[in-house]
Every structure is written in C-alpha cells, then in structure tokens.
Design an enzyme around this catalytic site. Structure first.
Site, PDB file in Angstrom:
ATOM      1  N   GLY A  46       0.818  -1.203   0.000  1.00 40.01           N
ATOM      2  CA  GLY A  46       0.000   0.000   0.000  1.00 40.01           C
ATOM      3  C   GLY A  46       0.855   1.257   0.000  1.00 40.01           C
ATOM      4  N   ASN A  69      -1.492  -9.356  11.794  1.00 38.11           N
ATOM      5  CA  ASN A  69      -0.544  -8.252  11.607  1.00 38.11           C
ATOM      6  C   ASN A  69      -1.240  -6.926  11.855  1.00 38.11           C
ATOM      7  OD1 ASN A  69      -0.389  -6.237   9.148  1.00 38.11           O
ATOM      8  ND2 ASN A  69      -1.475  -8.061   8.409  1.00 38.11           N
ATOM      9  N   GLY A  72       0.057  -1.507  10.053  1.00 40.65           N
ATOM     10  CA  GLY A  72      -0.454  -0.132   9.949  1.00 40.65           C
ATOM     11  C   GLY A  72      -0.077   0.532   8.639  1.00 40.65           C
ATOM     12  N   ASN A  99      -1.083  -0.920  -4.982  1.00 40.92           N
ATOM     13  CA  ASN A  99      -2.123  -0.833  -3.958  1.00 40.92           C
ATOM     14  C   ASN A  99      -2.078   0.578  -3.364  1.00 40.92           C
ATOM     15  OD1 ASN A  99      -2.835  -1.272  -0.856  1.00 40.92           O
ATOM     16  ND2 ASN A  99      -3.763  -2.978  -1.962  1.00 40.92           N
ATOM     17  N   CYS A 130      -9.051   1.149   4.830  1.00 42.63           N
ATOM     18  CA  CYS A 130      -8.478   2.214   5.661  1.00 42.63           C
ATOM     19  C   CYS A 130      -9.592   3.030   6.320  1.00 42.63           C
ATOM     20  CB  CYS A 130      -7.649   3.170   4.807  1.00 42.63           C
ATOM     21  SG  CYS A 130      -6.338   2.369   3.922  1.00 42.63           S
ATOM     22  N   ILE A 191      -9.923 -11.673  -0.345  1.00 43.07           N
ATOM     23  CA  ILE A 191     -10.292 -10.793   0.747  1.00 43.07           C
ATOM     24  C   ILE A 191      -9.055 -10.132   1.360  1.00 43.07           C
ATOM     25  CG2 ILE A 191     -12.349 -12.091   1.405  1.00 43.07           C
ATOM     26  CD1 ILE A 191     -10.774 -13.341   3.730  1.00 43.07           C
ATOM     27  N   GLY A 243      -6.516 -15.199   0.145  1.00 44.81           N
ATOM     28  CA  GLY A 243      -6.849 -15.506   1.542  1.00 44.81           C
ATOM     29  C   GLY A 243      -6.471 -16.944   1.813  1.00 44.81           C
ATOM     30  N   GLY A 265      -0.248 -14.491  -0.470  1.00 45.15           N
ATOM     31  CA  GLY A 265       0.187 -13.556   0.562  1.00 45.15           C
ATOM     32  C   GLY A 265       1.016 -14.226   1.636  1.00 45.15           C
TER      33      GLY A 265
HETATM   34  C1  LIG Z   1       2.037  -8.312   6.671  1.00 48.03           C
HETATM   35  C2  LIG Z   1       0.858  -7.993   5.803  1.00 48.03           C
HETATM   36  C3  LIG Z   1       0.765  -6.733   5.194  1.00 48.03           C
HETATM   37  C4  LIG Z   1      -0.344  -6.416   4.377  1.00 48.03           C
HETATM   38  N1  LIG Z   1      -0.413  -5.177   3.776  1.00 48.03           N
HETATM   39  C5  LIG Z   1      -1.458  -4.888   2.935  1.00 48.03           C
HETATM   40  C6  LIG Z   1      -1.518  -3.636   2.229  1.00 48.03           C
HETATM   41  O1  LIG Z   1      -0.593  -2.818   2.283  1.00 48.03           O
HETATM   42  N2  LIG Z   1      -2.614  -3.393   1.452  1.00 48.03           N
HETATM   43  C7  LIG Z   1      -3.625  -4.317   1.301  1.00 48.03           C
HETATM   44  O2  LIG Z   1      -4.598  -4.052   0.582  1.00 48.03           O
HETATM   45  N3  LIG Z   1      -3.567  -5.521   1.929  1.00 48.03           N
HETATM   46  C8  LIG Z   1      -2.520  -5.823   2.737  1.00 48.03           C
HETATM   47  N4  LIG Z   1      -2.452  -7.061   3.353  1.00 48.03           N
HETATM   48  C9  LIG Z   1      -3.512  -8.076   3.084  1.00 48.03           C
HETATM   49  C10 LIG Z   1      -3.052  -9.097   2.037  1.00 48.03           C
HETATM   50  O3  LIG Z   1      -2.750  -8.467   0.804  1.00 48.03           O
HETATM   51  C11 LIG Z   1      -4.125 -10.196   1.810  1.00 48.03           C
HETATM   52  O4  LIG Z   1      -5.312  -9.583   1.356  1.00 48.03           O
HETATM   53  C12 LIG Z   1      -4.457 -10.983   3.065  1.00 48.03           C
HETATM   54  O5  LIG Z   1      -3.286 -11.201   3.837  1.00 48.03           O
HETATM   55  C13 LIG Z   1      -5.096 -12.346   2.755  1.00 48.03           C
HETATM   56  O6  LIG Z   1      -4.246 -13.160   1.975  1.00 48.03           O
HETATM   57  P1  LIG Z   1      -3.242 -14.259   2.603  1.00 48.03           P
HETATM   58  O7  LIG Z   1      -4.024 -15.068   3.600  1.00 48.03           O
HETATM   59  O8  LIG Z   1      -2.757 -15.055   1.442  1.00 48.03           O
HETATM   60  O9  LIG Z   1      -2.134 -13.502   3.279  1.00 48.03           O
HETATM   61  C14 LIG Z   1      -1.363  -7.392   4.176  1.00 48.03           C
HETATM   62  C15 LIG Z   1      -1.252  -8.660   4.782  1.00 48.03           C
HETATM   63  C16 LIG Z   1      -0.168  -8.971   5.586  1.00 48.03           C
HETATM   64  C17 LIG Z   1      -0.082 -10.353   6.194  1.00 48.03           C
END
Ligand SMILES: Cc1cc2nc3c(=O)[nH]c(=O)nc-3n(C[C@H](O)[C@H](O)[C@H](O)COP(=O)(O)O)c2cc1C
Length: 302
Positions: A46, A69, A72, A99, A130, A191, A243, A265
């Site tokens: 982001g 996590n 922020g 993003n 946000c 998600i 997800g 992710g």
């Molecule tokens: C450490 C961390 C940082 C993330 N930062 C962002 C972000 O900057 N912007 C965003 O839209 N989602 C962010 N996410 C969400 C992920 O992009 C993703 O939607 C979510 O973790 C679900 O996928 P996963 O289970 O494969 O991790 C973050 C997730 C994690 C674990």
C-alpha cells in the site's frame, strides 16, 4: 502446457498468479529468490501520499494456521515510490499493480494522480479497509456510500485499470462488491485480512501493541473462498481471489469458485517461492485433468 493467460481490466497477465499487497514489499528482496517476470502480475505494498510510520511494535504474532498483523500500512509515500521503487520494478516483464491507501478520498485521488502518469504502473488496487478520518474512522469499504464515493473518485482520476480490494469485515460483501462495480471498478480483489486479536494468558497482555490486527493465512481460506464464490456469481467483472492460498490446489479452488486470478500472501512467508510453485502447479493440474486453457475452470464448481 495449458494456456494460462487471463485479463483483469486492461491488464494482461501471462498466468493467473500475483502477489498479495504488503506480503511482497516492493519486490526487491523477492527478486533474489526468483525472477519476478515469471509472475502474472506484481502487486506491491500500500502506498500513501505522504510516508506513513505504521503502528508501534509488536505488530505481528502467530496464530493457529495463520498470523495477525498490525503493521499499519507503513510505507515511504508516493514520491519515494516513484523515485526509488518504480525504476527497479520496471525491469521486470510483468504488469504492476499498485495498492493505494489514504485517510480521505482526496488522499487516494492524489496518489492515483501522482502515479497515474508513470510509465510502468498498469493498475491501481484501492485498499478500502483504511479508516475514513472525516467519517468517524469507519473504513471506506464497510458502507455502500463509502465504497461508491472512493471508487468513483479514483476512477475519475486515472485511465489505469482500477481494482477495488474488498474488506471481509462486513455483513454483506456482495452488496459492497456490487456498489464498487456500479461506481466503475474494472475488477475486484478479495479478501483483505479479518479483524482479530490475541492475548497472552501468561503475561495477561495483548500480543499486539495495537490490540487488534488482521488475520491472514490458511485460517481464513474457507471464509475467503465463500466470499469469492458469492461475489464472482454476483458481478460481471473479474475477481482476484486471495486468503490463505499456500499451494497450487488452494489456488485452483479459488479459480473453480469463480476467481479469474489469485494472489499469494502469507504463504510467501513460509515458502518464499510459493507464487512460482503455484504457477507450475496450476499448469500441472490443467494438464492432468485434460484442460487446455485456465479459463475453462473459472467458476465451474458445482
Ligand atoms: C504483513 C501484511 C501486510 C499487508 N499489507 C497490505 C496492504 O498494504 N494493502 C492491502 O490491501 N492488503 C494488505 N495485506 C492483506 C493481504 O494483501 C491479503 O489480502 C491478506 O493477507 C489475505 O491473503 P493471505 O491469507 O494469502 O495472506 C497485508 C497482509 C499482511 C499479512
């Protein structure tokens, strides 16, 4: 080898696998693990107008089958992205999805304007999770009005493909997906993380300094899969599913549920090359099951 190409808005992906924002940084570290040009698209962390410091530590903790996590959305801001991150990312032959985050509609629009003209930026993914400071800190993505306002504004500020990243922390994700599409979103991704917390019984303290954080990883997969299935049936734009995707089989399940592409992710934290293994595994699945094109399996679960 099956055909793997898919399209998200105007973005042509050579295979249906991208990275989930925030779990891949800006690609620099991961480029030491594999060639980023192998990815269907690169989705980066982001990015806000000004640098954000993020939350106090500790801001990560493990949970059964996942992690929480509360980073922020720490990032160096749009100018640093243009000057320091983008030149490196341009070296790779994969479309780039940026993003974007903000605390007001104006901030999102400003990021889209600042980055929209830059060569090498192919799409924006709006993180609508946000808090909106002018509306009592409620996340934009939790109301039809909020999501409509932000998608319309970003869409009006750029010619690039706009993807809206939906929050799962809502009662009816389909109505929010429909509102985003009605407001002009070219695609949806879902998600984002599920809001949760963790308490250490020994110290009687919260494990995260921020108290709450976002749950991700295999623990959220059934919720994500259900939401992707519901949303993909309700809208006529492509969906990027994510997800808890750790293996190629997980990814195939999302495609069967109706996702056109998937993002990896938290799985990357366990296996840094997970996205590449998943691309290979999807190809193998298609071959072994007699499919010639990945599009043949999108949404065919019954
Ligand atoms: C450490 C961390 C940082 C993330 N930062 C962002 C972000 O900057 N912007 C965003 O839209 N989602 C962010 N996410 C969400 C992920 O992009 C993703 O939607 C979510 O973790 C679900 O996928 P996963 O289970 O494969 O991790 C973050 C997730 C994690 C674990």
């Amino acid at each position: 080898m099956a055909r793997l190409e898919v399209k998200i808005g105007n973005v042509v992906m050579k295979n249906p696998v991208t990275t989930a924002s925030g779990t891949f940084g800006f690609g620099k570290e991961m480029a030491e693990v594999f060639d980023l040009s192998l990815l269907g698209a690169i989705t980066v962390k982001g990015t806000s107008v000004e640098p954000w410091l993020g939350n106090p530590t500790p801001r990560i903790c493990e949970t059964p089958a996942g992690m929480l996590n509360a980073i922020g959305l720490q990032n160096d801001g749009a100018e640093a992205f243009l000057a320091e991150k983008l030149p490196f990312l341009r070296r790779f032959d994969s479309p780039l999805i940026v993003n974007i985050v903000g605390h007001s509609v104006e901030e999102y629009v400003k990021v889209a304007e600042m980055l929209g003209g830059a060569e090498g930026v192919d799409a924006f993914e709006i993180n609508v999770s946000c808090p909106n400071v002018s509306r009592g800190f409620l996340a934009f993505g939790t109301s039809v009005e909020g999501i409509t306002e932000i998608v319309k504004a970003v869409k009006g500020a750029t010619d690039k493909t706009v993807i809206t990243k939906l929050s799962p922390n809502v009662t009816d994700i389909v109505s929010l997906a429909e509102a985003a599409v009605k407001a002009g979103s070219d695609a949806l991704s879902l998600i984002n993380t599920l809001l949760g917390t963790s308490i250490d019984a020994k110290t009687r303290k919260f494990r995260l300094a921020n108290v709450t954080g976002g749950l991700s990883g295999p623990a959220v997969k059934p919720v994500a899969l259900r939401m992707v299935y519901d949303v993909a049936r309700a809208v006529d734009v492509p969906v990027i599913g994510m997800g808890g995707i750790v293996t190629a089989e997980d990814a195939v399940e999302f495609l069967l549920a109706g996702a056109t592409a998937v993002a990896v992710g938290t799985g990357t934290f366990v296996n840094p090359a997970a996205a590449i293994d998943i691309i290979d595994g999807i190809d193998k699945y298609l071959d072994e099951n007699g499919f010639e094109d990945v599009k043949e399996i999108i949404g065919i679960v019954s």
